[in-house]
Design an enzyme around this catalytic site. Structure first.
Site, mmCIF file in Angstrom:
data_model
loop_
_atom_site.group_PDB
_atom_site.id
_atom_site.type_symbol
_atom_site.label_atom_id
_atom_site.label_comp_id
_atom_site.label_asym_id
_atom_site.label_seq_id
_atom_site.Cartn_x
_atom_site.Cartn_y
_atom_site.Cartn_z
ATOM 1 N N TRP A 326 0.850 -1.201 0.000
ATOM 2 C CA TRP A 326 0.000 0.000 0.000
ATOM 3 C C TRP A 326 0.886 1.251 0.000
ATOM 4 O O TRP A 326 0.568 2.251 -0.618
ATOM 5 C CB TRP A 326 -0.895 -0.006 1.243
ATOM 6 C CG TRP A 326 -1.736 1.228 1.379
ATOM 7 C CD1 TRP A 326 -2.990 1.421 0.874
ATOM 8 C CD2 TRP A 326 -1.383 2.441 2.051
ATOM 9 N NE1 TRP A 326 -3.444 2.680 1.202
ATOM 10 C CE2 TRP A 326 -2.474 3.323 1.915
ATOM 11 C CE3 TRP A 326 -0.268 2.873 2.761
ATOM 12 C CZ2 TRP A 326 -2.479 4.612 2.459
ATOM 13 C CZ3 TRP A 326 -0.265 4.143 3.298
ATOM 14 C CH2 TRP A 326 -1.358 4.993 3.145
ATOM 15 N N HIS A 327 2.018 1.157 0.712
ATOM 16 C CA HIS A 327 2.874 2.337 0.827
ATOM 17 C C HIS A 327 3.530 2.710 -0.487
ATOM 18 O O HIS A 327 3.820 3.878 -0.723
ATOM 19 C CB HIS A 327 3.945 2.117 1.894
ATOM 20 C CG HIS A 327 3.411 2.277 3.283
ATOM 21 N ND1 HIS A 327 2.891 1.228 3.994
ATOM 22 C CD2 HIS A 327 3.282 3.359 4.077
ATOM 23 C CE1 HIS A 327 2.469 1.661 5.170
ATOM 24 N NE2 HIS A 327 2.689 2.944 5.250
ATOM 25 N N GLY A 328 3.794 1.732 -1.307
ATOM 26 C CA GLY A 328 4.412 2.113 -2.569
ATOM 27 C C GLY A 328 4.968 0.928 -3.315
ATOM 28 O O GLY A 328 5.024 -0.194 -2.807
#
Lengths: 470, 387
Positions: A326-328
């Site tokens: 989700w963060h990247g």
């Protein structure tokens, strides 16, 4: 438009003045327009994506509401989830996955070449996409009905204080606040103003002030000692916490000025004693989202399957992997997720709580888990897996106790102790409202101190909020 | 499970304006807190004034920190009024009209133009090849417009075979200034320099400073009319000039006022820099990068016209990728100007290559020096071959 900019102060003054003059329906129209202006300030092309998400999920939710069979509802929900994830996939992960595939193929001597496509990453896409997905799921589960007016739903998705970096709002909590007329209490306004001041203090004075010291190690290829890595990692822990929680405080403060209440995102996370407790204190809106929409369904699925112990741990791993991704789109985030998944499992497998409970006092348990968190944030901050390895090797190797990390600015050095005391008091009181019981003079001194430090730290080079990239 | 909310019912919800609720005693409580807040701000002002004017802390670094936000003019006044200022004070550096160039050696192998990065390079060259005679011409933090202007004076005074033109990526934005005071008021470099502009692609001198030496600066600061005229020249020609940061005002007398000014000046610098240097490199639609390119080409051509071999040294500041090279690569190639790109030896994304004061470390300077010497030797070889 950054919260810590003069542009935003002007924007907020205009929006708030209009807000106070309008009735409920026009307030919502004006807030929606303001939110689109706020988002379009970065790049007007982003507006098409958020508008698409909004229209799609609103229409799908209406269809789900009126669908006759469970099968039809499920198919409609799939459309919403797949379309939202496809948006994320294209804008956030396309280059990562294709690039990783090509790299793997080349390792296997299949000589493929590929030119990365320049895809602009819409700011905050992960936040509002997850918010929108949760709405569709909640409608599917019958936990909430779609609002009658599209306007209300559009504002729920795009509400400017929290659109680009959360906290991710649940429709069941936030949508009723959008739909119903709001009351503004003086007490809430003063709390909101304090949150804005405190958030700006954390962001501009501490987080931005620490950036130079942290970057001196994390942006360098060589030339740092183990002590440098240790200091830079601890400073990054403070930096990322102040950056993200500072944003959240400002978002919550701005919302409070208008009579909204946004959910909390942090509860003194570095006083956690275990991984499961940590995730009830850090980025709560994401961790609770993952718990409700990924972990629990998965756990139920594996429970029904009646698998062994391994099946029991799979939901932990998958959930944390998702949190990482989700963060990247980077392998460091994957590793970060795996690391946290491993911690959750290890705590259970090795019965760490009981073992530690016998031998260690609570402060030591907190200190121990803090080290584990710090390592996870080292992984989070590193630019590549090889840098993680390099930093950990230097950290473990020890060697000369030479420090090359430049000290943070004076304002930051003065602010950090104040922040740590404030955070500790919030932990001891189990609430960050403790200061409101102080005498008037003490509160006046606190606000004056924060303002003076904010003015001192205003000269720190302003940086975008770290979580904007997600 | 929550019930469907009220908006799904058939009746329209009422549309009142938001109600503003005030609990009993809340205004009085808020008023008392606000009163104490103002009292503590006033106490802070008094405390700072008392501690830093009436105690030995008057000369401390904390006092210096609290002084940073004073206007640039106030800093200049303090500097010129400091008794027994050493001769290496910044007050005396970089001026075009102070006659200092005449005291430099007249006949040298190499002339190094630029700023502190160039000076470090010159030191490294001397370390590697002490026999190579050099003269160093420039100013602290000098942008290329200053370099070009001082070169116009210098070329009348010397004979040299090679000339290094040192330029930094950070100073591209400064070629449209006449003084660095508005942008970098923390550390004042008092010298002024001419403003060049482009007129249909041609380099033209748009304005000269009225003040060109420390003595003239002293006179101007003591002559309000002259100083105001200088400010008017800056306002009309210096692209970054802002009176709030430059000229003296009442905020100079308040500790909080000075802190506010300093914070705002840093943000002003940030915004100005971003207007010239974007995330993918210099913005060629802006005046500064265009002027920078023209100045570089012009200076190289003029050096060649006087039979001096130019060598351009591109110093990339930390985090500036290879944008400086990208900005002038076509000029260097088309005009066959030999150059050293710092990024080829010390990557700008590696903070390990830089010192805390933002300059390159000595190992990097030695690498640049080595490459510069190779270019000098190659040119010498060509010359002797030609002869």
């Amino acid at each position: 438009m950054l919260f810590n900019s003069v542009d935003f102060l002007v924007f907020l003054a205009v929006v708030y003045s209009l807000y106070l003059l309008l009735n409920h329906r026009w307030q919502n129209w004006m807030l929606l327009a303001a939110s689109y202006v706020f988002y379009g300030w970065w790049d007007w092309r982003f507006l098409g994506i958020i508008a698409f998400t909004t229209i799609l999920d609103y229409l799908v939710s209406l269809k789900i509401q009126s669908a006759a069979s469970d099968g039809a509802k499920k198919r409609l929900l799939s459309i919403s989830v797949v379309c939202n994830l496809a948006l994320l996939g294209v804008f956030k992960y396309f280059n990562f996955f294709v690039g990783s595939f090509i790299s793997l193929a080349n390792h296997l001597a299949l000589h493929l070449s590929w030119q990365a496509v320049h895809i602009i990453l819409p700011i905050g896409i992960s936040f509002y996409t997850f918010q929108s997905i949760s709405y569709s799921v909640d409608v599917y589960r019958g936990q909430i009905a779609p609002p009658r007016r599209f306007l209300d739903y559009a504002l729920f998705v795009a509400f400017f204080p929290q659109m680009v970096a959360g906290p991710i709002q649940r429709a069941t909590y936030f949508l009723p606040q959008v739909v119903s007329p709001r009351q503004i209490e003086l007490d809430q306004v003063s709390r909101g103003a304090f949150l804005i001041l405190y958030g700006l203090f954390k962001k501009s004075v501490i987080a931005d002030g620490l950036a130079g010291s942290v970057n001196s190690v994390f942006n360098a290829a060589t030339g740092y000692s183990s002590l440098d890595v240790l200091i830079a990692t601890y400073l990054f822990v403070i930096q990322v916490y102040c950056d993200f929680s500072g944003y959240t405080d400002i978002a919550r403060g701005v919302a409070k000025l208008m009579g909204f209440n946004l959910s909390k995102n942090f509860k003194t996370p570095f006083y956690a004693e275990s991984p499961s407790e940590y995730w009830t204190r850090w980025h709560i809106s994401l961790s609770s989202w993952v718990k409700d929409y990924v972990f629990l369904p998965l756990a139920l699925h594996y429970l029904r399957r009646g698998g062994g112990k391994l099946d029991e741990y799979k939901p932990h791993f998958y959930s944390m992997l998702l949190m990482g991704l989700w963060h990247g789109a980077a392998w460091t985030y994957v590793l970060w997720g795996v690391y946290h998944g491993a911690m959750l499992v290890a705590w259970d497998v090795f019965r760490v709580p009981r073992a530690l409970g016998k031998k260690l006092l609570k402060p030591l348990r907190i200190a121990l888990y803090f080290q584990i968190t710090a390592v996870s944030l080292l992984i989070f901050r590193a630019s590549s897996i090889s840098q993680v390895g390099r930093l950990l090797r230097v950290l473990v190797a020890g060697g000369a106790a030479r420090v090359t990390v430049p000290p943070p600015p004076l304002a930051t050095l003065c602010a950090i102790p104040l922040f740590l005391v404030f955070d500790f008091a919030a932990y001891r009181h189990s609430s960050d409202l403790f200061y409101r019981r102080w005498p008037d003079a003490a509160r006046g001194a606190l606000v004056a101190g924060l303002l003076i430090l904010l003015v001192m730290g205003w000269s720190n080079a302003p940086a975008e909020f770290i979580y904007f990239q997600f | 499970m929550l019930l469907p909310n009220s908006s799904t019912s058939n009746s329209e919800p009422p549309e009142p304006r938001s109600r503003f609720l005030v609990a009993p005693g809340a205004i009085a409580k808020l008023g008392r807190t606000a009163g104490f807040f103002l009292l503590f701000l006033a106490l802070f002002e008094v405390l700072i004034w008392a501690v830093f004017t009436r105690t030995p802390l008057a000369n401390s670094s904390i006092r210096q920190y609290l002084w940073y936000g004073v206007s640039y003019e106030a800093k200049l006044r303090q500097m010129v009024n400091t008794p027994n200022l050493p001769s290496n004070s910044l007050l005396y550096a970089g001026w075009l009209g102070d006659g200092k160039l005449q005291s430099l050696p007249r006949d040298t192998d190499l002339t190094v133009y630029g700023m502190s990065f160039s000076a470090n390079l010159a030191n490294a060259i001397e370390e590697l090849r002490p026999k190579l005679s050099q003269r160093l011409v420039g100013g602290p933090g000098a942008p290329l417009s200053h370099t070009y202007a001082i070169y116009q004076v210098d070329k009348q005074l010397r004979k040299t075979r090679f000339a290094v033109i040192g330029v930094t990526s950070g100073a591209v934005q400064e070629v449209v200034l006449m003084n660095r005071g508005t942008l970098y008021s923390d550390s004042p470099f008092p010298y002024f320099f001419p403003r060049y502009k482009l007129d249909h692609g041609q380099l033209t001198l748009a304005a000269n400073s009225l003040i060109n030496s420390p003595a003239e600066l002293r006179t101007a600061l003591d002559t309000p009319e002259l100083w105001q005229r200088q400010l008017a020249v800056l306002a009309a020609n210096d692209a970054a000039y802002h009176r709030f940061f430059f000229a003296k005002d009442f905020l100079d007398n308040s500790a909080i006022g000075r802190l506010v000014r300093r914070g705002m000046s840093k943000r002003y610098l940030e915004a100005y820099s971003h207007s010239v240097l974007g995330p993918d490199g210099f913005r060629l639609d802006q005046e500064a990068p265009q002027l920078f390119r023209t100045l570089l080409r012009q200076m190289a051509q003029e050096l060649r016209a006087e039979n001096v071999q130019p060598i351009v040294v591109l110093f990339s500041l930390q985090g500036h990728a290879d944008y400086l090279h990208d900005l002038v690569a076509d000029i260097l190639r088309d005009d066959a100007i030999p150059y050293v790109d710092s990024n080829d030896f010390c990557r700008s994304n590696d903070s390990g290559n830089y010192l805390a004061d933002l300059h390159f470390n000595h190992q990097c300077d030695l690498k640049f020096a080595q490459r510069t010497l190779e270019l000098i030797d190659a040119a010498d070889k060509r010359r002797s071959g030609g002869e």
